[in-house]
Design a protein around this motif. Structure first.
Motif, PDB file in Angstrom:
ATOM      1  N   ASN A 153      79.045 -14.783  13.821  1.00 19.60           N
ATOM      2  CA  ASN A 153      80.459 -13.973  13.740  1.00 19.60           C
ATOM      3  C   ASN A 153      81.774 -15.078  14.248  1.00 19.60           C
ATOM      4  N   PHE A 154      81.503 -16.340  14.044  1.00 19.88           N
ATOM      5  CA  PHE A 154      82.582 -17.108  14.659  1.00 19.88           C
ATOM      6  C   PHE A 154      83.718 -17.430  13.376  1.00 19.88           C
ATOM      7  N   THR A 155      85.006 -17.325  13.876  1.00 17.75           N
ATOM      8  CA  THR A 155      86.042 -17.908  13.062  1.00 17.75           C
ATOM      9  C   THR A 155      86.706 -19.113  13.599  1.00 17.75           C
ATOM     10  N   ASN A 181      76.978 -16.025   9.967  1.00 14.93           N
ATOM     11  CA  ASN A 181      77.963 -14.927   9.743  1.00 14.93           C
ATOM     12  C   ASN A 181      79.330 -15.333  10.051  1.00 14.93           C
ATOM     13  N   SER A 182      79.600 -16.582   9.713  1.00 13.63           N
ATOM     14  CA  SER A 182      80.948 -17.126  10.146  1.00 13.63           C
ATOM     15  C   SER A 182      81.372 -18.070   9.173  1.00 13.63           C
ATOM     16  N   ARG A 183      82.998 -18.287   9.608  1.00 13.92           N
ATOM     17  CA  ARG A 183      83.796 -19.155   8.661  1.00 13.92           C
ATOM     18  C   ARG A 183      84.412 -20.209   9.303  1.00 13.92           C
ATOM     19  N   SER A 201      71.680 -22.470   9.707  1.00 16.35           N
ATOM     20  CA  SER A 201      72.676 -21.537   9.789  1.00 16.35           C
ATOM     21  C   SER A 201      72.375 -20.460   8.532  1.00 16.35           C
ATOM     22  N   GLU A 202      72.931 -19.579   8.681  1.00 19.29           N
ATOM     23  CA  GLU A 202      72.684 -18.244   7.494  1.00 19.29           C
ATOM     24  C   GLU A 202      74.394 -17.739   7.179  1.00 19.29           C
ATOM     25  N   ASN A 203      74.877 -17.402   5.998  1.00 18.95           N
ATOM     26  CA  ASN A 203      75.770 -16.628   5.739  1.00 18.95           C
ATOM     27  C   ASN A 203      77.000 -17.630   6.308  1.00 18.95           C
ATOM     28  N   LEU A 204      77.044 -18.707   6.302  1.00 19.14           N
ATOM     29  CA  LEU A 204      78.303 -19.681   6.894  1.00 19.14           C
ATOM     30  C   LEU A 204      79.274 -20.054   5.567  1.00 19.14           C
TER      31      LEU A 204
END
Length: 220
Positions: A153-155, A181-183, A201-204
């Motif tokens: 969860n990085f932005t 889980n980051s953007r 990485s996943e969900n990036l």
């Protein structure tokens, strides 16, 4: 005041501490969590550290930290070195003429202790860095990675990363390993080997970045 090689100007632990508008010199690290204790609810704002050979920047771990509007320069190591950081913001800092810019990885395998000299992220696996916002920072003439990021969860947005020595760059500007889980978006990156390099990485989501003048790939 010269406090000697190997010492921090400020070595901290505890809660609800603020360090604002200090100018540091003649110490190996301006602000450090030391080797065994962290803390939470820190504000590190508008500090200046103009280092020299073998000087390091901030070395911190804990939670609920805001690192904002600081200037760190001329460092032969990592400017902002964070381990096991949660619910924290790194905003509008300027880093130039440093070996590494911003590193967020985890504790070493030695029972949660920290090897501050290590800059290598793990090959895979989730780390303890969670809920991190990295906004509006400027990285100029960083000779290795501007950022090494691992966690959840990085932005990462609106950062500027420019190398002055394109021909010598063999590393990516942003290296994400197990960045889940980051953007990563709206960043400007120029004159590295790869602009953004991602593995395990996943969900990036990576979108709307300006990446140019790199010697190999924009995104790898």
């Amino acid at each position: 005041t010269n406090i000697g090689d190997g010492y921090s100007c400020i070595e901290m632990s505890g809660f609800n501490n603020e360090f604002i508008s200090n100018t540091f010199g003649n110490c190996s690290r301006p602000i450090s969590s030391g080797t065994s204790t962290g803390g939470s609810n820190y504000l590190i704002k508008s500090n200046i550290f103009n280092g020299s050979k073998e000087n390091r920047g901030f070395q911190l771990y804990g939670s609920n930290m805001t690192i904002i509007n600081n200037t760190l320069s001329n460092l032969d190591s990592v400017a902002i070195n964070l381990r096991d950081i949660n619910n924290s913001n790194i905003i509008n800092n300027t880093i130039y003429n440093a070996s590494y810019g911003l590193i967020l990885i985890g504790a070493s395998s030695n029972l949660g202790t920290f090897d501050w000299d290590s800059v290598s992220p793990p090959s895979r696996g989730s780390l303890n860095n969670k809920n991190i916002t990295i906004i509006g920072n400027v990285f100029l003439n960083i000779t290795n990675n501007a950022m090494i990021l691992a966690g959840d969860n990085f932005t990462v947005y609106n950062n500027t990363i420019i190398s002055y020595t394109q021909s010598s760059m063999t590393l990516p500007a942003i290296h994400g390993v197990s960045l889940n889980n980051s953007r990563v978006y709206n960043n400007t990156i120029s004159s590295y080997q790869n602009g953004i390099e991602i593995s395990h990485s996943e969900n990036l989501t990576i979108n709307s970045n300006t990446i140019y003048n790199n010697t190999r790939y924009g995104i790898n």
